[in-house]
Motif scaffolding. Sequence first.
Motif, PDB file in Angstrom:
ATOM      1  N   ALA A  27      39.128  28.199  39.403  1.00 48.70           N
ATOM      2  CA  ALA A  27      40.372  28.399  38.662  1.00 48.70           C
ATOM      3  C   ALA A  27      40.704  27.125  37.909  1.00 48.70           C
ATOM      4  CB  ALA A  27      41.504  28.733  39.634  1.00 48.70           C
ATOM      5  N   ASP A  28      41.163  27.265  36.666  1.00 50.63           N
ATOM      6  CA  ASP A  28      41.655  26.066  35.974  1.00 50.63           C
ATOM      7  C   ASP A  28      43.026  25.698  36.563  1.00 50.63           C
ATOM      8  OD1 ASP A  28      43.344  27.926  34.848  1.00 50.63           O
ATOM      9  OD2 ASP A  28      42.601  27.702  32.798  1.00 50.63           O
ATOM     10  N   ASP A  29      43.543  24.542  36.158  1.00 50.51           N
ATOM     11  CA  ASP A  29      44.770  24.050  36.789  1.00 50.51           C
ATOM     12  C   ASP A  29      45.904  25.068  36.723  1.00 50.51           C
ATOM     13  OD1 ASP A  29      43.539  21.774  37.488  1.00 50.51           O
ATOM     14  OD2 ASP A  29      44.400  20.518  35.887  1.00 50.51           O
TER      15      ASP A  29
ATOM     16  N   ALA B 239      28.929  32.748  37.880  1.00 55.72           N
ATOM     17  CA  ALA B 239      29.007  33.794  38.899  1.00 55.72           C
ATOM     18  C   ALA B 239      30.306  33.667  39.679  1.00 55.72           C
ATOM     19  CB  ALA B 239      27.805  33.671  39.835  1.00 55.72           C
ATOM     20  N   GLY B 240      30.531  34.626  40.563  1.00 55.36           N
ATOM     21  CA  GLY B 240      31.736  34.579  41.382  1.00 55.36           C
ATOM     22  C   GLY B 240      32.967  34.991  40.589  1.00 55.36           C
ATOM     23  N   ILE B 241      34.109  34.464  41.016  1.00 54.26           N
ATOM     24  CA  ILE B 241      35.384  34.818  40.378  1.00 54.26           C
ATOM     25  C   ILE B 241      35.851  33.617  39.564  1.00 54.26           C
ATOM     26  CG2 ILE B 241      37.770  35.542  40.791  1.00 54.26           C
ATOM     27  CD1 ILE B 241      36.848  36.451  43.616  1.00 54.26           C
ATOM     28  N   THR B 242      36.186  33.842  38.308  1.00 55.83           N
ATOM     29  CA  THR B 242      36.764  32.748  37.518  1.00 55.83           C
ATOM     30  C   THR B 242      38.128  33.174  36.972  1.00 55.83           C
ATOM     31  OG1 THR B 242      35.696  33.440  35.472  1.00 55.83           O
ATOM     32  CG2 THR B 242      34.527  31.829  36.799  1.00 55.83           C
ATOM     33  N   LEU B 243      39.073  32.259  37.088  1.00 56.27           N
ATOM     34  CA  LEU B 243      40.447  32.499  36.625  1.00 56.27           C
ATOM     35  C   LEU B 243      40.784  31.423  35.597  1.00 56.27           C
ATOM     36  CD1 LEU B 243      42.262  32.987  40.101  1.00 56.27           C
ATOM     37  CD2 LEU B 243      41.013  34.695  38.759  1.00 56.27           C
ATOM     38  N   THR B 244      41.201  31.853  34.419  1.00 58.73           N
ATOM     39  CA  THR B 244      41.470  30.905  33.337  1.00 58.73           C
ATOM     40  C   THR B 244      42.698  31.334  32.541  1.00 58.73           C
ATOM     41  OG1 THR B 244      39.097  31.218  32.968  1.00 58.73           O
ATOM     42  CG2 THR B 244      40.182  29.562  31.622  1.00 58.73           C
TER      43      THR B 244
END
Length: 534
Positions: A26-28, A59-64
């Motif tokens: 996740a970004d800040d 891969a996996g979960i990314t939150l931006t």
Amino acid sequence: MILPQPQHLERRDGAYTLTNATTLRADDASGPAADALRRALGPATGFTWGPPSDPASAAGITLTVDAARHGPEAYSLTVTSDGIEIIGGDAAGVFYGVQSLRQLLPADAFSSSRVDRTWEVPAVSITDRPRFGWRGTMLDVARHFMPKAFVLELIDLLALHKLNVLHLHLTEDQGWRLAVEKYPRLTEVGAWRPETLVGHAHRPESEYTFDGTPHGGFYTAEDVREIVAYAAERFITVVPEIDMPGHMLAAIAAYPELGNGFKPAEVWKRWGISEQVINLEDSTLDFCRDVLAEVLRLFPSPYVHCGGDECPKTEWKASESAQRRIAELGLADDSADGSGDPGGDTRSPEDALQAWFTGQMADYLAAQGRRFVGWDEVLEGGGPARLPDDVVVMSWRSEAGGIEAARGGLDVVMAPCQYVYFDYYQSEDHDSEPLAIGGHLPLAKVYAYRPIPGELDAEAAAHVLGAQAQLWTEYVPTTEHAEYMLFPRLCAFAEAVWRDGSGEIDEYDVFVAERLRPHLERLDALGVNYRALD
Ligand code: ACM
């Protein structure tokens, strides 16, 4: 499957399987959403996701957050067999993407205890955004005090439904629920009543009986800070309400000098509209501003609700000091159209006096950078033109006040009792339901509700900030009962404020079959005491 229904959802082939090895990046700005995801899925899955060792891994979960991609509160959610990507226009958007992701999993993902199974997320492409910026729920914690733990639980449930305002109705004739440092008697005296009316208030008073059981409670400054912070982590604004100048009997019982002196004041034990209201002397206005000053310290909300509903004018008509104020302000021969013709409208001098009080409180709040919100009676002193232009009108008696205010250039929150009063009966067969205030508000009617009345043109419609469901608690003494009144009607309400009102909506039966029934399994897993479907 997802409730409220996303604006655009496309199923794709395949699925992504979550495991404990899934990475979460996740970004800040997406930190709160990442926390929310771990908190939501941790108990059932047992997974504790950390960031990838290779920062370049997709891969996996990314939150931006990417404000260039989406607007405020909007998001996209893409699931492929390789991973899950949520992009929000802001941190709230990512958080709503997380709420949708939770709902792509089986209902037992909502369980508070460990479930041993595989966790497959179907491949989808979703883009989504809310129709309205004010998606509210009001909880009356004054008629019956609701413990902090329940308020926190409700905040989680609001967030699950992508609702973003919790309006707390903190003060009433029957109880004052907010500690105010300068006025300790507000809670020492005003937070307690010795007993409560048994049964419905709509019968002869000679038949009234009382339960003999003291009732009360209040929130300390510490409680409020906890509630506000908990809500903020879930992108919910807590809008406090101090209801003035009517519905103030508990305050008058604590400080009799606030009243008009016609009768002794006691915290009310029954329901209804009390004729005992505050006086509008300088010292009482100072008291009101002092209370608001404490409210402003505790609640960061840009909006502060000052009530204004159901203020009988009987005492002011008989009060020398109120009549003196009316004379000083030249309200006796005033008229709404400014012509000086008192026959020009139905406004009484006492209505004009309430409008003056509204202006005083609105000016005070504006000077502190906040906006006054009032129930639609604040229009009665001469309509929108007589109010400061940053006042927000909450239209409850019908949509009419909201229509008048929006046409007059004021912002509006629609809260019409005919569609969104959740203290109304859920069935026409009252004997099959717990005692309620009256009315009939079935789930289908909430689902069909549209916050923008058809008769508003585009310019006036732009003043409708959104809508709000109300739970008044005269007849709702417990938190289980509150859940019963709120759910599943709040699920239907969430759709009414989230969906784009421009097109056709699903038939009610489609809503129930495709979204609500699967959603009720989630509420089961969360232990919510919702009313069963008919
Ligand atoms: C209200 O129901 N008195 C706002």
